[in-house]
Design an enzyme around this catalytic site. Sequence first.
Site, PDB file in Angstrom:
ATOM      1  N   VAL A   1      20.326   4.894 -15.341  1.00 34.06           N
ATOM      2  CA  VAL A   1      21.154   3.894 -14.157  1.00 34.06           C
ATOM      3  C   VAL A   1      20.267   2.342 -14.661  1.00 34.06           C
ATOM      4  O   VAL A   1      21.677   2.131 -13.787  1.00 34.06           O
ATOM      5  CB  VAL A   1      19.957   4.535 -12.469  1.00 34.06           C
ATOM      6  CG1 VAL A   1      20.425   5.864 -12.407  1.00 34.06           C
ATOM      7  CG2 VAL A   1      18.751   4.522 -12.688  1.00 34.06           C
TER       8      VAL A   1
ATOM      9  N   SER B   1      12.248   0.823   0.782  1.00 32.49           N
ATOM     10  CA  SER B   1      10.798   1.603   1.111  1.00 32.49           C
ATOM     11  C   SER B   1       9.369   1.298   1.790  1.00 32.49           C
ATOM     12  O   SER B   1      10.130   0.228   2.426  1.00 32.49           O
ATOM     13  CB  SER B   1       9.447   1.489  -0.640  1.00 32.49           C
ATOM     14  OG  SER B   1       8.393   1.641  -0.492  1.00 32.49           O
TER      15      SER B   1
ATOM     16  N   TYR C   1       7.024  -2.896  -6.899  1.00 31.59           N
ATOM     17  CA  TYR C   1       7.469  -2.078  -6.556  1.00 31.59           C
ATOM     18  C   TYR C   1       8.154  -2.623  -4.748  1.00 31.59           C
ATOM     19  O   TYR C   1       9.401  -2.399  -4.643  1.00 31.59           O
ATOM     20  CB  TYR C   1       6.656  -0.302  -6.421  1.00 31.59           C
ATOM     21  CG  TYR C   1       7.556   0.904  -5.491  1.00 31.59           C
ATOM     22  CD1 TYR C   1       8.097   1.392  -6.040  1.00 31.59           C
ATOM     23  CD2 TYR C   1       7.002   1.047  -4.241  1.00 31.59           C
ATOM     24  CE1 TYR C   1       8.779   1.893  -5.913  1.00 31.59           C
ATOM     25  CE2 TYR C   1       7.579   1.659  -3.198  1.00 31.59           C
ATOM     26  CZ  TYR C   1       8.748   2.043  -4.240  1.00 31.59           C
ATOM     27  OH  TYR C   1       9.058   3.689  -3.672  1.00 31.59           O
TER      28      TYR C   1
ATOM     29  N   ALA D   1       8.072  -5.716  -4.503  1.00 35.52           N
ATOM     30  CA  ALA D   1       9.508  -6.995  -5.237  1.00 35.52           C
ATOM     31  C   ALA D   1      10.650  -6.272  -4.971  1.00 35.52           C
ATOM     32  O   ALA D   1      11.681  -6.297  -4.604  1.00 35.52           O
ATOM     33  CB  ALA D   1       9.134  -7.742  -6.627  1.00 35.52           C
TER      34      ALA D   1
ATOM     35  N   LYS E   1      12.361  -3.339  -4.146  1.00 33.57           N
ATOM     36  CA  LYS E   1      12.619  -3.024  -2.668  1.00 33.57           C
ATOM     37  C   LYS E   1      12.701  -3.741  -1.892  1.00 33.57           C
ATOM     38  O   LYS E   1      14.225  -3.638  -1.220  1.00 33.57           O
ATOM     39  CB  LYS E   1      11.349  -1.622  -2.330  1.00 33.57           C
ATOM     40  CG  LYS E   1      11.015  -0.413  -2.765  1.00 33.57           C
ATOM     41  CD  LYS E   1      12.435   0.419  -3.609  1.00 33.57           C
ATOM     42  CE  LYS E   1      12.003   1.410  -4.037  1.00 33.57           C
ATOM     43  NZ  LYS E   1      13.462   3.157  -4.062  1.00 33.57           N
TER      44      LYS E   1
ATOM     45  N   ILE F   1       6.149   9.866   1.309  1.00 39.15           N
ATOM     46  CA  ILE F   1       6.756  11.222   0.882  1.00 39.15           C
ATOM     47  C   ILE F   1       6.270  12.178  -0.346  1.00 39.15           C
ATOM     48  O   ILE F   1       5.394  10.833  -2.074  1.00 39.15           O
ATOM     49  CB  ILE F   1       7.959  10.887   0.606  1.00 39.15           C
ATOM     50  CG1 ILE F   1       8.657  10.348   1.773  1.00 39.15           C
ATOM     51  CG2 ILE F   1       9.151  11.995   0.766  1.00 39.15           C
ATOM     52  CD1 ILE F   1       8.981  10.398   3.332  1.00 39.15           C
TER      53      ILE F   1
END
Length: 253
Positions: free
Chosen positions: A68, A143, A156, A158, A160, A189
């Site tokens: 991606v 998140s 992570y 930042a 999101k 999760i």
Amino acid sequence: MTVSAYDLTGRPAFVTGAGGGIGRASAVLLAEAGATVHCADRDPQGLHETATLIKDAGGTAHTHHLDVTDRDQLHQAVASCERLDVMAAIAGIMHSSPVLETRDEDLDRVLNVNFKGVLYACQEAARLMLEHRTRGSIITMASGAVDTGGPGLLCYGAAKAAVVQLTKTLATEVGRHGIRVNAVAPGWIRTPMTDRHGEAQERTEALMARMSPLGRVGEPEDIAHAVLYLASDASSFTTGQILRPNGGVAMPW
């Protein structure tokens, strides 16, 4: 409103991160709702397994082995769909490091996958939807870390948070064309991405379960149902929103 609002029969959907976890659960559920699902992931084995699950259940799946963070690869894959009704940009990675120990390469890697990868997917989907005048739905993956913060979550969180801003901004830009853009912000999760720490993992899950009024952590299927809702006509008056299936761990205004 009836259950038919969740019927995606004949609608093409593109899911990044479909090789496992939330992406796989979402791809399978969208297919069960009738969508033709284009599954994208950098893991060819995971892609094959997801497509097999869909086809064995009578659904239709196409696979795209891609990264991606490569804009050209995403462009070619999305363009091959010819038409698109749903984009679920779910691909992401986990990283944890204290602020004082975070390196440039850590930040770059997480931002490239968790933000730029989502941005590229959104751009490609929106362009195709605009070209065909499709009243589509674009779904991003944020998140619960955006609401709660926490030790080690700089990179992570930042990335999101940037996804949340992307979601709200794009929603304002394409809404007049009938395109909806929303984010899902899961709590903890149980997925392959989070299940890497042995006893520490068990302690974390126990802690998160105690924090939830429901007394448990989430499963990929819990998030897949949120994705289905946002993909379907059931959410036809919902855009620019952050849906938080987090077990009640965080309850922001």
